[in-house]
Motif scaffolding. Structure first.
Motif, short mmCIF file in Angstrom:
data_model
loop_
_atom_site.label_atom_id
_atom_site.label_comp_id
_atom_site.label_asym_id
_atom_site.label_seq_id
_atom_site.Cartn_x
_atom_site.Cartn_y
_atom_site.Cartn_z
N GLY A 13 0.80 -1.22 0.00
CA GLY A 13 0.00 0.00 0.00
C GLY A 13 0.84 1.27 0.00
N ARG A 14 2.08 1.16 -0.29
CA ARG A 14 3.02 2.30 -0.24
C ARG A 14 2.67 3.38 -1.25
NH1 ARG A 14 7.86 -0.12 -3.79
NH2 ARG A 14 6.52 -1.27 -5.19
N ASN A 15 3.03 4.61 -0.91
CA ASN A 15 2.86 5.73 -1.83
C ASN A 15 4.11 5.93 -2.69
OD1 ASN A 15 0.25 6.46 -0.94
ND2 ASN A 15 1.18 7.33 0.89
N LEU A 83 11.87 8.49 -1.25
CA LEU A 83 12.02 8.21 0.18
C LEU A 83 10.84 8.68 1.02
CD1 LEU A 83 14.54 7.11 1.82
CD2 LEU A 83 14.98 9.49 2.37
N PRO A 84 10.15 7.76 1.68
CA PRO A 84 9.11 8.17 2.61
C PRO A 84 9.72 8.52 3.97
CG PRO A 84 9.25 5.79 2.59
CD PRO A 84 10.25 6.30 1.58
N GLU A 85 8.88 9.01 4.83
CA GLU A 85 9.31 9.29 6.20
C GLU A 85 8.54 8.38 7.15
OE1 GLU A 85 10.23 13.36 7.42
OE2 GLU A 85 8.78 13.05 9.02
N SER A 114 11.52 13.12 -1.53
CA SER A 114 10.96 12.68 -0.25
C SER A 114 9.49 13.07 -0.19
CB SER A 114 11.74 13.29 0.92
OG SER A 114 11.64 14.70 0.91
N TYR A 115 8.75 12.30 0.56
CA TYR A 115 7.32 12.57 0.66
C TYR A 115 6.82 12.18 2.04
CZ TYR A 115 6.92 7.56 -0.33
OH TYR A 115 7.04 6.20 -0.30
N GLY A 116 5.72 12.79 2.42
CA GLY A 116 5.14 12.49 3.72
C GLY A 116 4.04 13.47 4.04
N GLY A 117 3.97 13.79 5.32
CA GLY A 117 2.97 14.75 5.79
C GLY A 117 3.47 16.17 5.63
N VAL A 118 3.33 16.95 6.68
CA VAL A 118 3.65 18.37 6.60
C VAL A 118 5.13 18.63 6.31
CG1 VAL A 118 4.04 18.72 9.08
CG2 VAL A 118 3.16 20.61 7.67
N PHE A 158 0.29 9.76 -9.00
CA PHE A 158 0.74 10.99 -8.34
C PHE A 158 0.66 12.13 -9.33
CE2 PHE A 158 4.33 13.90 -7.35
CZ PHE A 158 3.85 14.37 -6.13
N ASN A 159 -0.01 13.21 -8.95
CA ASN A 159 -0.14 14.40 -9.78
C ASN A 159 0.71 15.49 -9.14
OD1 ASN A 159 -0.95 16.31 -11.61
ND2 ASN A 159 -2.91 16.70 -10.61
N ALA A 160 1.90 15.71 -9.70
CA ALA A 160 2.86 16.64 -9.12
C ALA A 160 2.44 18.09 -9.33
CB ALA A 160 4.23 16.42 -9.72
#
Length: 186
Positions: A13-15, A83-85, A114-118, A158-160
Motif C-alpha cells: 500500500g506504499r505511496n 524516500l518516505p518518512e 521525499s514525501y510524507g505529511g507536513v 501521483f499528480n505533481a
C-alpha cells in the motif's frame, strides 16, 4: 550517463510507487542531463536482511540477489532515492540496500524525492544523507520534497504540483553536473 531512480519503500500500500513512477517518467522526459534513466524498485529487487558472509568491500558476493544489485548500482552514475518518512526516518529497506554494497556506490551523486505529511519527508532525507557519505556518495543539496502527499494521489497516480516539478528540474540538472564532475573519480 545513467540516472537510477530507486523506490525505497517496500510496504504494501506504499505511496512510493506512484511517486517513483511519476519521477521516473518525468526524468526520462528531461533532455540533456542523463542519457538513460532506469527505475529500481526495492520491493521487486527483494533483498533480504543483509545475508552475505563477506564484508561488502571485498566484493566476494555469494548470493544472486547481491550480484544483481551490485550490477545495477555499479552501472549507475547518479541516484535519486524515492524516500518516505517513517517515524522521522528512512525505511529499513533503504539502509539495507545501501549496506549490501560498498565500492559500487563510490563517487556518485545522489538526491531525494521525499514525501510524507507536513514535513514532506525532509527529516527522513536528512537522516538518509549520513549513510550515503560513508560509501562515498555525494548527497547534493537540491532535492524534491512532497508535503501532504495524500493530497496529490488519485486513482493510484501521483499528480505533481508545479512547485514539485520545478524542484525536480533543478535537482535533475544539478545531479547531471555532479555526475559529470565526479566521473573521472569513478
Amino acid at each position: 550517463m545513467k540516472l537510477n531512480v530507486i523506490i525505497t519503500s517496500t510496504r504494501p500500500g506504499r505511496n512510493g510507487e506512484p511517486v517513483g513512477e511519476w519521477f521516473f517518467e518525468y526524468a526520462k522526459a528531461k533532455p540533456g542531463a542523463f542519457d538513460e534513466v532506469i527505475l529500481s524498485d526495492l520491493a521487486q529487487i527483494d533483498l533480504p536482511l543483509l545475508d552475505e558472509p563477506n564484508h561488502p568491500r571485498a566484493q566476494k558476493y555469494t548470493k544472486e540477489h547481491t550480484k544483481k544489485w551490485a550490477e545495477i548500482v555499479n552501472g549507475s552514475d547518479a541516484f535519486v532515492f524515492i524516500l518516505p518518512e517513517y517515524n522521522y526516518a528512512p525505511p529499513p529497506a533503504y539502509f539495507n540496500a545501501i549496506d549490501y554494497l560498498a565500492l559500487e556506490w563510490n563517487y556518485k551523486p545522489a538526491s531525494f524525492v521525499s514525501y510524507g505529511g507536513v514535513s514532506g519527508g525532509m527529516r527522513s532525507s536528512q537522516a538518509a544523507k549520513e549513510i550515503l557519505t560513508t560509501v562515498k556518495i555525494m548527497p547534493i543539496p537540491e532535492q524534491v520534497a512532497v508535503p501532504m502527499v495524500f493530497d496529490h494521489l488519485k486513482d493510484g497516480a501521483f499528480n505533481a504540483p508545479q512547485i514539485v516539478q520545478d524542484s525536480a528540474d533543478t535537482m535533475i540538472a544539478e545531479l547531471g553536473r555532479w555526475a559529470s564532475a565526479l566521473k573521472p573519480l569513478r
